[in-house]
Write an enzyme that holds these catalytic residues in place. Sequence first.
Site, mmCIF file in Angstrom:
data_model
loop_
_atom_site.group_PDB
_atom_site.id
_atom_site.type_symbol
_atom_site.label_atom_id
_atom_site.label_comp_id
_atom_site.label_asym_id
_atom_site.label_seq_id
_atom_site.Cartn_x
_atom_site.Cartn_y
_atom_site.Cartn_z
ATOM 1 C CG ASP A 93 -1.963 0.970 1.306
ATOM 2 O OD1 ASP A 93 -2.396 1.413 0.232
ATOM 3 O OD2 ASP A 93 -2.417 1.308 2.424
ATOM 4 C CG ASP A 115 0.723 7.541 -3.741
ATOM 5 O OD1 ASP A 115 0.595 8.343 -4.688
ATOM 6 O OD2 ASP A 115 0.204 7.712 -2.629
ATOM 7 C CG HIS A 232 -6.086 4.712 -1.696
ATOM 8 N ND1 HIS A 232 -5.003 4.265 -0.998
ATOM 9 C CD2 HIS A 232 -5.971 4.195 -2.944
ATOM 10 C CE1 HIS A 232 -4.249 3.516 -1.793
ATOM 11 N NE2 HIS A 232 -4.820 3.454 -2.984
ATOM 12 N N GLY A 233 -8.937 5.609 1.303
ATOM 13 C CA GLY A 233 -9.610 6.440 2.312
ATOM 14 C C GLY A 233 -11.087 6.144 2.445
ATOM 15 C CB SER A 235 -12.469 4.156 7.206
ATOM 16 O OG SER A 235 -11.603 3.041 7.255
ATOM 17 C CG ASN A 275 -7.204 0.864 -0.441
ATOM 18 O OD1 ASN A 275 -7.508 -0.083 -1.147
ATOM 19 N ND2 ASN A 275 -6.080 1.543 -0.599
ATOM 20 C CB ILE A 276 -11.550 -0.661 4.840
ATOM 21 C CG1 ILE A 276 -12.635 -0.204 3.843
ATOM 22 C CG2 ILE A 276 -12.024 -0.498 6.292
ATOM 23 C CD1 ILE A 276 -13.863 -1.077 3.814
HETATM 24 P P1 13P Z 1 -8.879 4.741 5.653
HETATM 25 O O1 13P Z 1 -7.989 5.588 6.481
HETATM 26 O O2 13P Z 1 -10.128 5.508 5.249
HETATM 27 O O3 13P Z 1 -9.216 3.447 6.267
HETATM 28 O O4 13P Z 1 -8.112 4.439 4.272
HETATM 29 C C1 13P Z 1 -7.143 3.431 4.192
HETATM 30 C C2 13P Z 1 -6.360 3.491 2.927
HETATM 31 O O5 13P Z 1 -6.691 4.143 1.968
HETATM 32 C C3 13P Z 1 -5.144 2.675 2.877
HETATM 33 O O6 13P Z 1 -4.436 2.901 1.708
HETATM 34 O O1 G3H Z 2 -3.065 4.768 3.655
HETATM 35 C C1 G3H Z 2 -2.566 4.545 4.747
HETATM 36 C C2 G3H Z 2 -2.914 3.359 5.551
HETATM 37 O O2 G3H Z 2 -4.015 3.631 6.376
HETATM 38 C C3 G3H Z 2 -1.722 2.840 6.300
HETATM 39 O O3 G3H Z 2 -1.354 3.677 7.329
HETATM 40 O O4 G3H Z 2 1.091 4.155 7.101
HETATM 41 O O5 G3H Z 2 -0.059 4.289 9.330
HETATM 42 O O6 G3H Z 2 0.360 2.071 8.266
HETATM 43 P P1 G3H Z 2 0.122 3.531 8.060
HETATM 44 ZN ZN ZN Z 3 -4.495 4.859 0.912
#
Ligand code: 13P
Ligand code: G3H
Ligand code: ZN
Length: 330
Positions: A93, A115, A232-233, A235, A275-276
Amino acid sequence: MTSYKDLGLVNSRELFKKAMAGKYAIPAFNFNNMEQLQAIIQACVEKRSPVILQVSSGARKYANQTLLRYMAQGAVEYAKELGYNIPIVLHLDHGDTFELCQSCIEYGFSSVMIDGSKYPYAENVELTRKVVEYAHKYDVTVEGELGVLAGIEDDVVAAAHVYTQPSEVEDFVSKTGVDSLAISIGTSHGANKFKPEQCTRNADGILVPPPLRFDILKEIEKRIPGFPIVLHGSSSVPQDQVAIINKYGGALKDAIGIPEEQLREAATSAVCKINIDSDGRLAMTAAVREVLATKPAEFDPRKYLGPARESLKKLYMHKVENVLGSAFKA
Ligand code: 13P
Ligand code: G3H
Ligand code: ZN
């Protein structure tokens, strides 16, 4: 060099093809430790869902790359032991350098994200193309990104969204050869995706955030029909979990996520991967806080990590069944 194929993992190509045709999305759940991995596998086996195990560069440092490889291999065997051989992808990721992507591929990842969204367009194209060239030699799939999510992404803090420009997507996909594309249409990382003043209140007094930019998504779909899109993002920041955290000593303020109905709608479009991460963090923290606050004499980690794992499993089952639509698609 360890090939992901020897670990029993798959890349994302076939999964995305089926998700596109079946109008659902594959869950991409982040993990850093054993309990999270157990919960993901138990939930996805029980719901017969394919799954993407997602590892950030921070998670890779935290867990150690060698251990991670064996954990992913263990996840494949664990799923079989639980009774169903679901397809499992091990995905990097937010990879930020060619070297990191290369190392993950060598350690058995079946998919990587490069990315380059924080770079100027031409640099993003060049970096992404280089990763694709290397990854495809090993049949590893690659996710690129265009547009910047508001909030924190890759240690870059953006005050506002830089929405993906539909006019760039055809050129980016054809020049880089990526297998999927992450876009920015109003989601963001973390548990504070919107400020209360950006939201309206519904009849029950609940804060409703501004809707995702489905118009941009539609325009992108028109320009690259049938191409897998990633969100992404994503949640939703369940308010019952936030309330438990705050009840038992937490201090989460203005935690607002993406409404699940909007993610459900996105999953029926070209969005093939959602992505969650944050929702899992919230569920786990809420359960741990509750045990520690209500049973202050408890000091066996299994007694608070066990309930946290149960709560995570419930969350993931709900996500695959009611949000992503990937239940019974394995
Ligand atoms: P959230 O912070 O919304 O769970 O997104 C996670 C994410 O995009 C990881 O790449
Ligand atoms: O996109 C980011 C993910 O939520 C991972 O977060 O870098 O804190 O592991 P992290
Ligand atoms: Zn992300």
